[in-house]
Design an enzyme around this catalytic site. Structure first.
Site, PDB file in Angstrom:
ATOM      1  N   ASP A  48      -9.464  -0.487   3.992  1.00  0.00           N
ATOM      2  CA  ASP A  48      -9.452  -1.411   2.874  1.00  0.00           C
ATOM      3  C   ASP A  48      -8.997  -2.764   3.449  1.00  0.00           C
ATOM      4  O   ASP A  48      -8.672  -2.854   4.630  1.00  0.00           O
ATOM      5  CB  ASP A  48      -8.442  -0.903   1.833  1.00  0.00           C
ATOM      6  N   ASP A 117       0.249   4.979   8.768  1.00  0.00           N
ATOM      7  CA  ASP A 117       1.584   4.872   9.373  1.00  0.00           C
ATOM      8  C   ASP A 117       2.210   6.243   9.600  1.00  0.00           C
ATOM      9  O   ASP A 117       3.432   6.368   9.656  1.00  0.00           O
ATOM     10  CB  ASP A 117       2.506   4.019   8.501  1.00  0.00           C
ATOM     11  N   ASP A 195       0.242   8.588  -6.760  1.00  0.00           N
ATOM     12  CA  ASP A 195       1.009   9.782  -6.369  1.00  0.00           C
ATOM     13  C   ASP A 195       1.964  10.219  -7.479  1.00  0.00           C
ATOM     14  O   ASP A 195       2.097  11.418  -7.756  1.00  0.00           O
ATOM     15  CB  ASP A 195       1.729   9.588  -5.020  1.00  0.00           C
TER      16      ASP A 195
END
Length: 351
Positions: A48, A117, A195
């Site tokens: 993105d 990450d 989430d």
């Protein structure tokens, strides 16, 4: 309907969610180093943000990874009070698009989702390959996660790296889902905070995830939309498993719901009850595994804080909890922080 359960040769793509962190290199290097087969575990990097430097890093891997790009980089109109959350809206849009590519365009049966990450453990692929059949066979499971929310080094038993649990808390951070779950979630996918949305009862629908005693991912990304809020307190201390466990050779049937409730719950409630002062004072060492009982939201939070556990609840579910029970190690012994045995379910007002 019964699902095909010949998972041995199943292809489990790894979807890497990337944006503007050129440190995605650290994530990809480990994935490519540890994956046992390029055929069975294709790596798809979805980018993105259109960040040129990150795009160059991904391109440098050539054919070792597939590089796809989220086409809509426009700003998202958000309510004025959410302006500072624009990043979370873009993340939700990216997830929707990338999962759509994996399940609709490429038509995979399942996928492992990681973010740029995350660094993975040597047995990351072994773990997901072994747990995949459980996900196919047990309708009460909706994900397998590599992450233990309370996985700080001093709170896990590194000698039991093979130990897995069921949890009612959606952990994310390296997780496997089936195409059927995407069929269910895609039509109602949220505009932001995906989430926590998944942690709501309407989405979770009393299903659980499998999670490890010792995490199979760790995060090195302090810089991100959440501005390191949890990173300095918790995330940077998570212990990454370093001992390869041959999960595909182990019997994981103990994680199926009926069996788990037959074995795990009696183990928890047979453990002698102690007071938090006794734990902190390192007393009654002779007892082995012990149970600390909480009675409500405030006592849960107070005990969690006192013992160094994550104390936040999402839709009433504690991190890593199963039927309200959180299993961890404190001063070298197993502790179950548990509600009374007549527990009747989560209260979403606890948050």
């Amino acid at each position: 309907p019964p699902r095909p359960t010949d998972p041995a040769g199943a292809v489990l793509p790894v979807l890497v969610m990337a944006c503007d962190r050129s440190t995605v290199r650290r994530c990809l290097d480990k994935l490519l180093r540890y994956r046992p087969s390029a055929q069975r575990f294709p790596v798809i990097v979805s980018q993105d943000c259109g960040h040129a430097e990150t795009a160059r890093v991904i391109a440098s891997y050539g054919d070792a990874v597939a590089h796809i790009r989220q086409p809509d980089l426009s700003d998202i109109p958000v309510p004025a009070e959410h302006r500072k959350f624009q990043g979370y809206y873009k993340i939700a849009r990216h997830y929707r698009w990338a999962l759509g590519q994996v399940f609709r365009t490429f038509r995979y049966r399942a996928a492992i989702v990681v973010e740029d990450d995350l660094e993975v453990a040597p047995d990351f692929f072994e773990y997901f390959q072994a747990a995949f059949p459980l996900l196919l066979a047990d309708r009460s499971l909706w994900c397998v996660s590599a992450w233990n929310d309370n996985g700080k080094e001093q709170m896990v038993d590194v000698g039991q790296a093979e130990l897995l649990y069921r949890t009612d808390f959606f952990p994310g951070l390296g997780w496997l889902l089936l195409a059927e779950l995407w069929d269910e979630l895609e039509p109602k996918w949220p505009r932001a905070f995906w989430d926590d949305w998944m942690r709501q009862p309407e989405q979770r629908r009393d299903r659980s995830c499998v999670r490890p005693e010792v995490s199979r991912t760790m995060t090195f990304g302090r810089k991100g939309v959440s501005h390191g809020q949890f990173f300095d307190q918790y995330l940077k201390f998570i212990k990454l498993n370093d001992r390869f466990v041959p999960f595909t050779q182990l019997d994981l049937s103990y994680l199926k719901k009926e069996e788990y409730e037959r074995s795990f719950l009696p183990k928890v409630y047979a453990a002698p009850e102690v007071r938090v002062e006794e734990l902190q004072g390192n007393r009654r060492r002779e007892l082995g595994a012990v149970r600390l009982q909480y009675s409500g939201r405030d006592s849960f939070k107070a005990f969690a804080k006192a013992l160094g556990l994550m104390d936040d609840l999402k839709s009433g579910v504690p991190r890593a909890g199963y039927r309200g029970i959180v299993s961890f190690v404190y001063r070298g012994r197993r502790v179950y922080l548990a509600p009374p045995s007549d527990w009747t379910g989560y209260d979403p007002s606890w948050s």
